[in-house]
Scaffold this motif. Structure first.
Motif: not given
Length: 229
Positions: A67-96
């Motif tokens: 998006c930086l290279r093309r100077m365009e909007a991300d349509r919410g993809w970046i935050r959605t994917l970062m939320d996913e990564a954080e959520n999966e990390r919390m799964h890990l911390m829970t099952f530890i």
């Protein structure tokens, strides 16, 4: 709750060679996990959630740079994917807290994470559509695994211990919640990630996309898709 509801048995039928390759790759990973962990679902979750937290961060990083290279909007993809990564990390911390990993399992975590990170980074550079399809199929298998975990708890083969405090706080679970309650909300998270990633893959492939049900366990931003019939 209005809108679509999360389905626990949804499956994306492969469409094209890349989908077949993605599904085959995930089935091979599933075979390895079944062989290595058998029915030790708590320990399986520790290792697999470490790997599952990788795609969201990789996708968010590379989408951000694009998006930086093309100077365009991300349509919410970046935050959605970062939320996913954080959520999966919390799964890990829970099952530890649920299944204390052994020293060997910690080594497996480190090795698997680096191997999968490098693989997925390269795959996302070559074909983001295939990368998201891999994650979609990976999450389909996660839903199946957590369903089996619930069966193990219900049939008394796994102890239904009290839910860890980290799970109570993250998912706002009531006091007195148990491991079974935690596995249920984690399974709902995985089903949500499944639908989001299959939706991303569909959009990149030019296929119709549909509204994704919000995850009932916690708030996550949704991608700014136009719902297609």
């Amino acid at each position: 709750m209005n809108g679509p509801e999360i389905s626990l048995d949804a499956h994306h039928a492969p469409k094209g060679a890349s989908d077949v390759v993605a599904l085959g790759f995930v089935k091979a990973l599933r075979f390895c996990a079944d062989t290595f962990f058998a029915k030790r679902y708590g320990h399986r979750a520790v290792v697999l959630e470490t790997v599952a937290a990788v795609p969201g961060m990789v996708g968010a990083t590379l989408t951000h740079l694009k998006c930086l290279r093309r100077m365009e909007a991300d349509r919410g993809w970046i935050r959605t994917l970062m939320d996913e990564a954080e959520n999966e990390r919390m799964h890990l911390m829970t099952f530890i807290e649920v299944a204390r990993p052994t020293l060997f399992e910690r080594f497996v975590v480190v090795a698997a994470q680096w191997v999968f990170y490098l693989f997925f980074f390269g795959l996302y550079l070559i074909s983001p559509k295939t990368a998201h399809r891999v994650v979609g199929y990976f999450e389909e298998e996660a839903v199946i695994s957590y369903t089996h975990y619930l069966q193990e708890i219900d049939e008394g083969r796994s102890v239904n211990a009290p839910a860890p405090k980290i799970a109570l706080d993250y998912w706002n679970l009531p006091q007195g919640s148990t491991l079974r309650d935690v596995v249920e909300v984690v399974r709902a998270d995985e089903a949500h990630h499944r639908d989001v990633n299959h939706g991303f893959a569909n959009e990149l492939a030019g296929l119709p996309t549909t509204a994704v049900a919000p995850c009932p366990a916690h708030v996550e931003l949704q991608p700014n898709w136009k719902t297609a019939a």
